[in-house]
Design a protein around this motif. Structure first.
Motif, short mmCIF file in Angstrom:
data_model
loop_
_atom_site.label_atom_id
_atom_site.label_comp_id
_atom_site.label_asym_id
_atom_site.label_seq_id
_atom_site.Cartn_x
_atom_site.Cartn_y
_atom_site.Cartn_z
N GLU A 17 -6.73 -3.12 4.74
CA GLU A 17 -6.37 -1.76 4.19
C GLU A 17 -5.27 -1.11 4.82
O GLU A 17 -4.44 -0.33 4.40
CB GLU A 17 -7.47 -1.04 4.24
N GLU A 18 -4.99 -1.47 6.20
CA GLU A 18 -4.00 -0.83 6.77
C GLU A 18 -2.41 -1.01 6.50
O GLU A 18 -1.65 -0.41 6.49
CB GLU A 18 -3.97 -0.90 8.43
N ILE A 19 -2.44 -2.45 5.82
CA ILE A 19 -1.26 -2.97 5.20
C ILE A 19 -0.86 -2.09 3.99
O ILE A 19 0.26 -1.63 3.96
CB ILE A 19 -1.22 -4.39 4.79
N TYR A 20 -1.85 -1.75 3.33
CA TYR A 20 -1.57 -0.76 2.03
C TYR A 20 -1.26 0.63 2.67
O TYR A 20 -0.43 1.04 1.80
CB TYR A 20 -2.62 -0.75 1.35
N ILE A 21 -1.94 0.99 3.61
CA ILE A 21 -1.47 2.40 4.02
C ILE A 21 -0.12 2.51 4.56
O ILE A 21 0.62 3.68 4.34
CB ILE A 21 -2.59 2.80 4.99
N GLN A 22 0.09 1.35 5.10
CA GLN A 22 1.53 1.47 5.72
C GLN A 22 2.71 1.35 4.82
O GLN A 22 3.73 1.88 4.72
CB GLN A 22 1.94 0.56 7.02
N LYS A 23 2.38 0.56 3.94
CA LYS A 23 3.35 0.31 2.69
C LYS A 23 3.26 1.61 1.94
O LYS A 23 4.46 2.29 1.43
CB LYS A 23 2.75 -0.79 1.79
N ALA A 24 2.27 2.25 1.71
CA ALA A 24 2.26 3.78 0.85
C ALA A 24 3.01 4.72 1.82
O ALA A 24 3.76 5.45 0.97
CB ALA A 24 0.66 4.09 0.90
N ASN A 25 3.12 4.64 3.15
CA ASN A 25 3.71 5.61 4.00
C ASN A 25 5.28 5.28 3.71
O ASN A 25 6.09 6.34 3.58
CB ASN A 25 3.28 5.26 5.31
N ILE A 26 5.56 4.02 3.54
CA ILE A 26 7.05 4.08 3.28
C ILE A 26 7.64 4.43 2.04
O ILE A 26 8.62 5.21 1.74
CB ILE A 26 7.37 2.49 3.17
N LEU A 27 6.80 4.16 0.90
CA LEU A 27 7.01 4.71 -0.26
C LEU A 27 6.98 6.26 -0.34
O LEU A 27 7.89 6.77 -0.94
CB LEU A 27 5.87 4.09 -1.42
N SER A 28 5.91 6.97 0.33
CA SER A 28 6.08 8.28 0.52
C SER A 28 7.51 8.76 1.14
O SER A 28 8.13 9.70 0.73
CB SER A 28 5.05 8.70 1.22
N ILE B 190 0.27 6.54 -3.91
CA ILE B 190 -0.82 6.90 -4.35
C ILE B 190 -1.86 5.52 -4.94
O ILE B 190 -2.91 5.20 -4.56
CB ILE B 190 -0.97 8.02 -5.49
N LYS B 191 -1.00 4.85 -5.68
CA LYS B 191 -1.60 3.44 -6.27
C LYS B 191 -2.07 2.54 -5.32
O LYS B 191 -2.97 2.13 -5.28
CB LYS B 191 -0.64 2.77 -7.28
N LEU B 192 -1.19 2.49 -4.07
CA LEU B 192 -1.53 1.49 -3.17
C LEU B 192 -2.55 2.20 -2.25
O LEU B 192 -3.57 1.41 -1.78
CB LEU B 192 -0.40 1.16 -2.08
N LEU B 193 -2.57 3.34 -2.01
CA LEU B 193 -3.98 4.04 -1.30
C LEU B 193 -5.17 3.77 -1.95
O LEU B 193 -6.08 3.64 -1.36
CB LEU B 193 -3.55 5.51 -0.99
N THR B 194 -5.09 3.87 -3.41
CA THR B 194 -6.26 3.57 -4.04
C THR B 194 -6.89 2.23 -3.97
O THR B 194 -7.90 1.83 -3.86
CB THR B 194 -6.00 4.01 -5.57
N THR B 195 -5.76 1.42 -3.78
CA THR B 195 -6.14 -0.18 -3.61
C THR B 195 -6.91 -0.29 -2.37
O THR B 195 -7.81 -0.98 -2.01
CB THR B 195 -4.89 -0.90 -3.76
N ALA B 196 -6.24 0.46 -1.46
CA ALA B 196 -6.88 0.61 -0.07
C ALA B 196 -8.27 0.92 0.25
O ALA B 196 -8.87 0.42 0.87
CB ALA B 196 -5.82 1.22 1.03
#
Length: 462
Positions: A98-109, A118-124
């Motif tokens: 899940e941390e991979i999705y969180i960090q990717k979401a952080n980049i997108l943010s 939000i889509k990636l965080l929902t996946t996480a």
């Protein structure tokens, strides 16, 4: 002898820093490196964190967690392409981390692509054992988009997963406040309190909602429950003091503010409020004593200097008021509230050049209130600076094009300067805007008002 987690962390950090001083490389397991890196990141020591990441990866080159910490630092430094590339490699290794999705979401943010984040965080959420943190992150993404309804929902979900996440609770209330849903906020907080009856933060927030609704007795009861839940909760005593002031129970308010001074170091806010209460009670000596303590505690707090200055202005002691406002200006010469008072005080003392300077400075700092323009132009005229007064009023027209008072003054000044054409133009503009206000001309420009040509124009509009 067994160590608890904090002792283990301290031991690891001490051992690690000893190693750096001696240049003698020692082995640390990956968990120890993670603990050391988190310590440095939490304390804002990025350079030390980067050094620990480098050493950690040299000893544990396959550690995904250390690589994720490396990503976190890269994102912090806005090296987003490199972080993204590393995340892609990690995703291939651990697609359910899940941390991979969180960090990717952080980049997108950071790239303002909040919907994708939000889509990636929902996946996480499908992979995490700690949904509270992820819901909180989703809530923040909605806040970035000013979508307070969805933000509120996700912070609520965060609290359902972890009812001790008070930052999420504050964020929920922030959303309610922004949406001006005070009744709904109280309803939600009461539901929360049914499950957590001794949550001082929730009681405190209930009190603040009732305060905003001006239901002061209910607010008082809520703050009392917050204090029962935690007798050392300074915020509850401060808010209770504010409510008691509204109820004109000034002695009780003072008592609550004083409790905060006993629980912790004195705060300028509490000292200021005590001073205000004493002034309301007519105890001027104790009022000014506490105002003085306020500015001593926090010289940058403008409310403290303003309280002292206004106190002396109300008592017509303009010399002392000038003394204190000069001290305030010496500390912060860019505070428009200080310059406005400086101008008014000097005007009262008949120091007109200084008064004009104060109004001019206030305008330079962006105080475009009508009163400032009018007062400055009146003083400039008194000082014989008619052209400067006219120029100032023309600037005022840019902000107040439909204000008759500005136009009447301009008309009067133009007539005084024998510019009858412009005088007539502005008096007609003024009369169109507000006929009754021609009294301004009579009061300030008596000779102009008595001119036959002016009287005839006014009669046309009667």
């Amino acid at each position: 002898m067994k160590f608890n987690h904090e002792e283990e962390q301290n031991f690891s950090i001490t051992r690690y820093e000893s190693m750096l001083r001696s240049n003698d490389v020692k082995f640390f397991d990956s968990d120890e490196f993670e603990s050391i890196i988190h310590h440095y990141l939490e304390n804002g020591k990025i350079a030390k964190a980067k050094k620990a990441i480098s050493l950690g990866l040299s000893q544990h080159p396959s550690s995904v967690n250390l690589k994720l910490l490396h990503v976190e630092v890269l994102v912090f430094e806005d090296r987003l392409d490199k972080a993204d590339h590393l995340l892609a490699q990690l995703h291939a290794l651990e697609p359910e981390n899940e941390e991979i999705y969180i960090q990717k979401a952080n980049i997108l943010s950071k790239q303002n692509n909040h919907l994708k984040a939000i889509k990636l965080l929902t996946t996480a959420l499908g992979y995490t054992d700690d949904p509270a943190d992820v819901y909180s992150l989703i809530g923040m993404e909605y806040l970035f988009m000013d979508d307070f309804e969805n933000a509120k929902v996700n912070f609520m979900r965060c609290l359902e997963a972890d009812d001790e996440d008070y930052s999420a609770l504050y964020n929920v209330i922030y959303c309610f406040d922004f949406l001006e849903q005070h009744e709904e906020a109280i309803e939600y907080l009461n539901l929360f309190l049914n499950k957590n009856p001794y949550c001082e933060v929730a009681w405190h927030q209930v009190g603040k909602q009732y305060f905003d609704l001006k239901e002061y007795e209910k607010a008082l009861a809520a703050f009392d429950f917050a204090i029962i839940s935690d007798e050392y909760f300074i915020g509850a005593y401060l808010e209770k003091g504010k409510v008691l002031e509204k109820l004109k129970r000034y002695n009780e308010a003072i008592e609550n503010y004083r409790i905060t001074l006993e629980l912790d170091d004195p705060t300028s806010f509490a000292l200021l409020r005590i001073g205000k209460c004493f002034e309301k009670l007519g105890n001027d000596d104790l009022a000014i004593q506490h105002y003085s303590k306020t500015v001593h505690e926090d010289p940058l707090l403008d409310k403290g200097w303003i309280a002292i200055t206004d106190f002396y202005m109300r008592n017509s002691n303009y010399q002392k008021a000038l003394y204190y406002i000069n001290k305030a200006i010496n500390i912060d010469g860019e505070n428009v509230l200080y310059w406005k008072r400086y101008a008014k005080i000097n005007n009262k003392l008949a120091f007109f050049e200084e008064a004009e300077r104060g109004y001019r400075k206030a305008l330079e700092l962006g105080n475009y209130e009508l009163e400032t323009w009018l007062n400055r132009s009146d003083i400039l005229r008194f000082l014989g600076e008619s052209k400067a007064a006219i120029q100032s009023l023309h600037q005022a027209i840019e902000f107040y094009p439909e204000n008759a008072e500005v136009r009447y003054r301009l008309a009067g000044l133009y007539y005084e300067n024998q510019n009858f054409e412009k005088g007539e133009y502005h008096i007609r503009k003024a009369l169109d805007l507000d006929y009754e206000y021609h009294i301004v001309l009579e009061e300030l420009f008596e000779k102009v008002f008595n001119l036959t040509m002016v009287k005839n124009i006014i009669l046309e509009y009667k």
